[in-house]
Design a protein around this motif. Structure first.
Motif, PDB file in Angstrom:
ATOM      1  N   LEU A 277      12.937  29.287  -7.698  1.00 35.43           N
ATOM      2  CA  LEU A 277      12.207  28.026  -7.780  1.00 35.43           C
ATOM      3  C   LEU A 277      10.924  28.129  -6.970  1.00 35.43           C
ATOM      4  N   VAL A 278       9.800  27.817  -7.612  1.00 32.78           N
ATOM      5  CA  VAL A 278       8.489  27.812  -6.957  1.00 32.78           C
ATOM      6  C   VAL A 278       8.009  26.370  -6.897  1.00 32.78           C
ATOM      7  N   LEU A 279       7.690  25.904  -5.708  1.00 35.42           N
ATOM      8  CA  LEU A 279       7.130  24.572  -5.522  1.00 35.42           C
ATOM      9  C   LEU A 279       5.702  24.714  -5.024  1.00 35.42           C
ATOM     10  N   GLY A 280       4.783  23.968  -5.606  1.00 36.10           N
ATOM     11  CA  GLY A 280       3.401  24.093  -5.174  1.00 36.10           C
ATOM     12  C   GLY A 280       2.494  23.124  -5.893  1.00 36.10           C
ATOM     13  N   GLN A 281       1.230  23.529  -6.039  1.00 37.62           N
ATOM     14  CA  GLN A 281       0.232  22.700  -6.712  1.00 37.62           C
ATOM     15  C   GLN A 281      -0.330  23.435  -7.916  1.00 37.62           C
ATOM     16  N   ALA A 282      -0.672  22.670  -8.942  1.00 34.91           N
ATOM     17  CA  ALA A 282      -1.300  23.230 -10.135  1.00 34.91           C
ATOM     18  C   ALA A 282      -2.816  23.193  -9.973  1.00 34.91           C
ATOM     19  N   HIS A 283      -3.450  24.316 -10.247  1.00 39.23           N
ATOM     20  CA  HIS A 283      -4.913  24.399 -10.199  1.00 39.23           C
ATOM     21  C   HIS A 283      -5.412  24.905 -11.542  1.00 39.23           C
ATOM     22  N   LEU A 284      -6.355  24.203 -12.114  1.00 37.19           N
ATOM     23  CA  LEU A 284      -6.895  24.568 -13.409  1.00 37.19           C
ATOM     24  C   LEU A 284      -7.934  25.667 -13.240  1.00 37.19           C
ATOM     25  N   VAL A 285      -7.791  26.716 -14.020  1.00 40.49           N
ATOM     26  CA  VAL A 285      -8.742  27.829 -13.973  1.00 40.49           C
ATOM     27  C   VAL A 285     -10.015  27.392 -14.690  1.00 40.49           C
ATOM     28  N   ASP A 286     -11.160  27.483 -14.000  1.00 33.70           N
ATOM     29  CA  ASP A 286     -12.390  26.941 -14.563  1.00 33.70           C
ATOM     30  C   ASP A 286     -13.539  27.945 -14.625  1.00 33.70           C
ATOM     31  N   THR A 287     -13.239  29.233 -14.477  1.00 30.59           N
ATOM     32  CA  THR A 287     -14.296  30.234 -14.609  1.00 30.59           C
ATOM     33  C   THR A 287     -13.928  31.236 -15.691  1.00 30.59           C
TER      34      THR A 287
ATOM     35  N   THR B 204      -0.093  37.477 -23.896  1.00 29.33           N
ATOM     36  CA  THR B 204      -0.024  37.528 -25.352  1.00 29.33           C
ATOM     37  C   THR B 204      -1.242  36.828 -25.947  1.00 29.33           C
ATOM     38  N   PRO B 205      -1.617  37.174 -27.171  1.00 28.76           N
ATOM     39  CA  PRO B 205      -2.759  36.512 -27.804  1.00 28.76           C
ATOM     40  C   PRO B 205      -2.517  35.009 -27.924  1.00 28.76           C
ATOM     41  N   TRP B 206      -3.569  34.238 -27.709  1.00 28.13           N
ATOM     42  CA  TRP B 206      -3.456  32.782 -27.796  1.00 28.13           C
ATOM     43  C   TRP B 206      -3.457  32.362 -29.259  1.00 28.13           C
ATOM     44  N   ALA B 207      -2.417  31.615 -29.654  1.00 29.51           N
ATOM     45  CA  ALA B 207      -2.268  31.230 -31.062  1.00 29.51           C
ATOM     46  C   ALA B 207      -2.830  29.846 -31.352  1.00 29.51           C
ATOM     47  N   GLY B 208      -3.178  29.098 -30.290  1.00 28.06           N
ATOM     48  CA  GLY B 208      -3.696  27.755 -30.506  1.00 28.06           C
ATOM     49  C   GLY B 208      -5.106  27.776 -31.081  1.00 28.06           C
ATOM     50  N   GLY B 209      -5.517  26.628 -31.624  1.00 31.12           N
ATOM     51  CA  GLY B 209      -6.843  26.555 -32.212  1.00 31.12           C
ATOM     52  C   GLY B 209      -7.944  26.424 -31.170  1.00 31.12           C
ATOM     53  N   ALA B 210      -7.767  25.491 -30.242  1.00 32.13           N
ATOM     54  CA  ALA B 210      -8.787  25.249 -29.224  1.00 32.13           C
ATOM     55  C   ALA B 210      -8.707  26.314 -28.133  1.00 32.13           C
ATOM     56  N   ARG B 211      -9.756  26.394 -27.345  1.00 34.14           N
ATOM     57  CA  ARG B 211      -9.768  27.329 -26.213  1.00 34.14           C
ATOM     58  C   ARG B 211      -8.630  26.972 -25.264  1.00 34.14           C
ATOM     59  N   PRO B 212      -7.818  27.946 -24.854  1.00 39.29           N
ATOM     60  CA  PRO B 212      -6.654  27.625 -23.999  1.00 39.29           C
ATOM     61  C   PRO B 212      -7.066  27.220 -22.594  1.00 39.29           C
ATOM     62  N   LEU B 213      -6.190  26.487 -21.974  1.00 38.74           N
ATOM     63  CA  LEU B 213      -6.360  26.104 -20.577  1.00 38.74           C
ATOM     64  C   LEU B 213      -5.397  26.940 -19.742  1.00 38.74           C
ATOM     65  N   TRP B 214      -5.918  27.663 -18.771  1.00 41.01           N
ATOM     66  CA  TRP B 214      -5.067  28.410 -17.852  1.00 41.01           C
ATOM     67  C   TRP B 214      -4.743  27.536 -16.650  1.00 41.01           C
ATOM     68  N   VAL B 215      -3.483  27.521 -16.278  1.00 38.59           N
ATOM     69  CA  VAL B 215      -3.021  26.778 -15.102  1.00 38.59           C
ATOM     70  C   VAL B 215      -2.423  27.782 -14.124  1.00 38.59           C
ATOM     71  N   ARG B 216      -2.865  27.706 -12.889  1.00 42.04           N
ATOM     72  CA  ARG B 216      -2.338  28.599 -11.854  1.00 42.04           C
ATOM     73  C   ARG B 216      -1.541  27.769 -10.848  1.00 42.04           C
ATOM     74  N   VAL B 217      -0.288  28.134 -10.633  1.00 40.44           N
ATOM     75  CA  VAL B 217       0.569  27.448  -9.670  1.00 40.44           C
ATOM     76  C   VAL B 217       0.504  28.211  -8.347  1.00 40.44           C
ATOM     77  N   ARG B 218      -0.062  27.567  -7.338  1.00 42.84           N
ATOM     78  CA  ARG B 218      -0.155  28.177  -6.015  1.00 42.84           C
ATOM     79  C   ARG B 218       1.022  27.687  -5.176  1.00 42.84           C
ATOM     80  N   PRO B 219       1.917  28.587  -4.774  1.00 43.65           N
ATOM     81  CA  PRO B 219       3.167  28.165  -4.136  1.00 43.65           C
ATOM     82  C   PRO B 219       2.977  27.621  -2.717  1.00 43.65           C
TER      83      PRO B 219
END
Length: 224
Positions: free
Chosen positions: A174-184, A198-213
């Motif tokens: 279990l990892v507890l922390g904060q979500a930070h949106l990758v913006d670069t 894996t290759p992104w299958a969605g239509g729009a540009r994906p959003l990466w979320v980084r969980v900092r523990p």
């Protein structure tokens, strides 16, 4: 995996299961907070589990049974049935053992499938995601308006487990922390090029979320 169907042939009653857990806590003198802490979850998530039943998150219920010294059949039916021939481990109680943080990261590996828990209006929202491990953080992709897209800085939980609920074997991290949106663009490219991405299958540009523990904890469940 539906533990109730495999064990009894019928769907377990979640209200009966919740009452068994509460009754066992009373017998052991455990508070809600103590049970949640020992089972590596928040009290709010424990309450959500009791309302939703074992199908919602079977590994979490396995950790609860290990803390309470119960077996999976005892949780589902209220009694310990005789094990069928060749399955002497069916009624075996599990021991919940603590993992070190390095052991937790080793089990997380470099990528896989886990569950992210996000704040909801009335209860936590738990969703499966493909994840990557990068520099002691967990990262995953989602659609910009997807259900797994949190607000930047939101408190989140992230869980990975490998559990055999019938034999009370496995592990959970279990990892507890904060979500930070990758913006670069550079960071997005770095994550997309990591092993396991894996290759992104969605239509729009994906959003990466980084969980900092803020905390990383784990439990290993061994047969008693």
């Amino acid at each position: 995996m539906d533990g109730g169907t495999a064990t009894t042939g019928v769907q377990p009653d979640r209200d009966d299961i919740a009452r068994r857990i509460v009754r066992r806590c009373d017998q052991l003198g455990l508070s809600e907070g103590t049970l949640a802490r020992r089972a590596a979850m928040s009290p709010a998530y424990l309450r959500q589990l009791l309302c939703a039943g074992p199908e919602f998150d079977p590994p979490a219920f396995v950790r609860i049974t290990a803390v309470l010294g119960m077996t999976w059949p005892e949780l589902l039916s209220g009694r310990r049935p005789d094990a069928p021939p060749g399955r002497t481990d069916t009624g075996r109680r599990g021991l919940l053992l603590r993992l070190t943080e390095p052991q937790c990261w080793e089990l997380l590996g470099t990528h896989g499938v886990g569950r992210v828990g996000l704040p909801g209006s009335s209860a936590p929202v738990v969703l499966p995601v493909n994840y990557l491990v990068d520099a002691r953080t967990v990262a995953y992709r989602t659609g910009p308006r997807g259900a797994a897209a949190p607000a930047d800085g939101s408190p989140v939980s992230f869980e990975v487990d490998r559990i055999d609920e019938h034999r009370s074997l496995g592990w959970s991290v279990l990892v507890l922390g904060q979500a930070h949106l990758v913006d670069t663009t550079d960071e997005e490219r770095h994550l997309a090029e990591l092993p396991g991405a894996t290759p992104w299958a969605g239509g729009a540009r994906p959003l990466w979320v980084r969980v900092r523990p803020a905390a990383v904890t784990g439990r290993r469940i061994d047969p008693g």
